[in-house]
Enzyme design. Structure first.
Site, PDB file in Angstrom:
ATOM      1  N   ASN A  57       0.808  -1.235   0.000  1.00 58.66           N
ATOM      2  CA  ASN A  57       0.000   0.000   0.000  1.00 58.66           C
ATOM      3  C   ASN A  57       0.837   1.279   0.000  1.00 58.66           C
ATOM      4  O   ASN A  57       0.426   2.288   0.573  1.00 58.66           O
ATOM      5  CB  ASN A  57      -0.952   0.017   1.211  1.00 58.66           C
ATOM      6  N   ARG A  58       2.003   1.198  -0.572  1.00 59.81           N
ATOM      7  CA  ARG A  58       2.925   2.343  -0.642  1.00 59.81           C
ATOM      8  C   ARG A  58       3.407   2.832   0.725  1.00 59.81           C
ATOM      9  O   ARG A  58       3.971   3.921   0.844  1.00 59.81           O
ATOM     10  CB  ARG A  58       2.297   3.524  -1.400  1.00 59.81           C
TER      11      ARG A  58
END
Ligand SMILES: Cc1cc2nc3c(=O)[nH]c(=O)nc-3n(C[C@H](O)[C@H](O)[C@H](O)COP(=O)(O)O)c2cc1C
Length: 209
Positions: free
Chosen positions: A186-187
């Site tokens: 999710n970065r």
């Protein structure tokens, strides 16, 4: 393998006292676990006195607490940049492991003895190549380069010692900060940066991804 490193992440509690020890850990994993091709290939970025940047790939040949060492031609663009402005950035793009390491520091030339010792470990052809190439200069034809090499090969046949070119040698980059970047889901990546303190000890700070 990338998933495994992504899942494990990088925590403050994982880190040793110095960035060079941490680099050694990751470098070993890059070489012997992930079997990356040339994990010692790094992007070296320099800037000249006017602040104009340039980057190129160079091979890391040695590292320890004194710094990260590479060899090149001192009259090349990077060599001239570093003579004007010793601040340098080294980037290791270990994409297959979802990792990158970014070193920022100050480059100084290695001593002539150290340069000579390394030069002698190079294959004969590379030693001649270091003489034959005026690295970064504009040349008119490939044939000129080959002719220059052939002339040198005749002068120094295999088995004969090739002197170290006066404008060829090493740079040792003494790190001032080293960021370890671990890609996560999710970065929400982990970015832990060692920064040197005036007394030479290291502080670790976490950066937002
Ligand atoms: C994988 C790889 C490794 C390289 N290793 C070196 C090196 O160790 N030393 C070097 O001077 N150039 C090396 N080069 C060539 C440089 O990228 C560059 O072309 C050269 O140093 C001239 O750069 P400059 O004109 O910006 O100074 C390498 C290139 C590649 C692709």
């Amino acid at each position: 393998m990338r998933q495994q490193y992504r899942a494990a992440g990088l925590a403050e509690t994982d880190l040793p006292a110095t960035p060079v020890e941490q680099f050694a850990r990751w470098f070993k994993q890059a070489a012997s676990e992930a079997h990356l091709f040339e994990p010692n290939a790094m992007v070296v970025s320099t800037a000249n006195a006017e602040g104009r940047p340039s980057s190129r790939t160079v091979l890391l040949k040695q590292f320890d607490e004194q710094g990260f060492v590479f060899f090149t031609n001192y009259n090349s663009r990077k060599g001239r940049d570093l003579a004007e402005n010793p601040y340098v950035s080294l980037l290791f793009p270990w994409h297959q492991m979802a990792r990158q390491v970014i070193v920022q520091g100050i480059a100084r030339r290695t001593g002539r003895d150290e340069t000579a010792a390394y030069f002698r470990t190079r294959p004969h052809g590379s030693q001649l190549g270091a003489w034959a190439s005026e690295q970064s200069a504009v040349i008119s034809t490939r044939a000129d380069l080959d002719a220059s090499y052939a002339e040198l090969a005749a002068r120094y046949p295999e088995g004969e010692q090739v002197p170290v070119p006066p404008n060829w040698g090493g740079f040792r980059v003494a790190p001032q900060s080293v960021e370890f970047w671990q890609g996560r889901e999710n970065r929400l990546h982990d970015r832990l940066r060692y920064v040197i303190e005036p007394d030479g000890s290291w502080r670790v700070e976490r950066l937002s991804p």
